[in-house]
Motif scaffolding. Sequence first.
Motif: not given
Lengths: 344, 319
Positions: B23-28
């Motif tokens: 999830v954080m990765g797709s935000l980044f």
Amino acid sequence: MTLPSRSAIAGGVLFALLAVLPQLPLADWAIPANLLTELLILSILALGLNVILGTTGLLHLGIAAFYGIGCCIAGILTTSIFPFQTNFLVAMMVSAFGTALVGLILGAPVLRLRGDYLALVTLGFGQIVITVLLEFENITGGKKTLQGLFPPLLPFVSEGTLGRRGEWQSFPHFYYLCLGLLAIVYLGLGNLERSRLGRGLVAVREDELAAGAMGLNPARLKLSALAIGAGVAGLAGSLFAMHNTNTTEPQNSFNFNWSIIILAAIILGGLSSRAGVLWGVVLLMGFDKIVSRIIDDSLQAAAADGNAAFRLSNYRLMIFGLVLIVMMRFRPNGLLPERRGTSK
Amino acid sequence: MLPLLADGNSGNLFWELLVNGLVMGSLFALIALGYSLVYGIIELVNFAHGDLFMLGAAMTYTLTALAVSWFGVVTPGGMSFAIVLGLLLIVPFFCGGVNVVIDRVVYRPLRQSPRLVPLVSALGVSFVLVNIGQLWIGTAPVSLENKAQLVSDASLTQIGEVPIKWKDAVVLITVVPVMIGLTWLVKFTRMGKAMRATAQNLLAAQLMGIGVQRVIASTFFIGGYLAGLAAVVYTLKIGRIEYQMGFQNGLYAFTAAIVGGIGNIPGAVLGGLLLGFIYSFGWGYSQGNWVDALIFGVLIVLLIFRPTGLLGSRSREKV
């Protein structure tokens, strides 16, 4: 006899001004004296960054980290909780050389990187240093900082003539110590610029490929610039530690914003012109630390009682940011640009 | 900062961190695309991009507060769904617009300058935006979670023993279609063709009759749009925002863009995901203290061995 250059005059005037400053009735004008000392320390830091950014043209965004490292080394060497407890002069020297060494170690792997990547790596390095200073509490003091640093003693002065125990620490004495060191750094870097090494650095800034083609070694030159800049920043850091009598909280004192604020000062004054850099620091930091405070106080007293919208300190970052934007747009070489192509 | 997901349930810690990393990765990745697109076209590292993301989050906060003042306390349901949709429509346009204005006012007059000049300007813009954010939402972290719960805390589904929360699902539901849309835009539309041409050679594109300034403005808009989108889903997932969040997240995203190979769209996504995992596992196993050092350590090591990033192609410096 040749006339002195414009930047020599600007530098001379500034030094004269700084030398007279403590003799003026500062207290009457509500200027806190130790802020002036900090101004000098920041000037040394800016001169250090200028070697990297101005002379060599490397966009370095982590100078505050080296400031922090210098501060920490000086703290470790002089604090009473560790067995070293060296003389201040020794601590200062070790700080400068130790920080230069760290600069060298960081520099070695990043030499191949182009401008923007170098900016990011130095920025990231700054973040790593803050983490390390915070986490290795047993050595660096972390958030609690190393307290009670040994204030430098004035040699050859019997106890009691100056403040407590003949310390440099009390205001005009430490101020003049910093001013003297600033002058040494200023003149030393001036000599550096005129040396073979300095001319090589300028050549790398102007055109790295051409410099390489002319037989210079750009990698080695860039490395020297990074090390020298870091060393000067470390020296400034050691003074900062003595100035505060502790190694200040890393997250507030050595963060990215400080790197950029120093950058803004250099850009305001004039990249690579030492006199310009000093004027930039004195104008910008003097405004930030002294003038804006005075304006704030009088504004609050006069009209906007407690109204945050009329508090200049709330617009601090915006002022630095606008300085950067406006200078880049209209005067990218700064207020006192370096004169090139004229013989000294 | 990210609240830890694991609540002592250490058997699932690994899997929870994996989901969180995704999830954080797709935000980044969303933010990284903004850096990458702009860099690809005018070779400018837009340091202000992270702070644009922060302004998007501030806008999300203000709009949510507005909605609360109109409709009272919002709980998950039809109304919250409408509000989320509204946010997803408005905030990205706001960020895109701001980005275009910044480009027009600050960067465009500097197109012919040496590279260092717009870079320093971008740092200045970043400071100005941070200050605006500080004046806008104050210096303390703010949260509306107790008044407006836009996304349910409940689990959507369960994979094995790992619950997938709605908050995580929302991020993925938003991000994946946008990525597909962006790829389509760049690969198959006229605009995308013009963007690729401009990125390849600005002067030649201009000579072929492409309105280069308009293409650059659109690129800034798209970058800003993605940052706005990221800001909305970030705020929905994390709930708490502060004026300094732009620096940190922007830095991670920029690192992601470089790790993947800057100027390269799949690279930005790959870098974003990679960084998301590093971030998530770093948090999980070091209580957050060493995340920064870990991420930048990875960056420095990667740049030493592969200076063009994972998917970047080697471009020779022009004389």
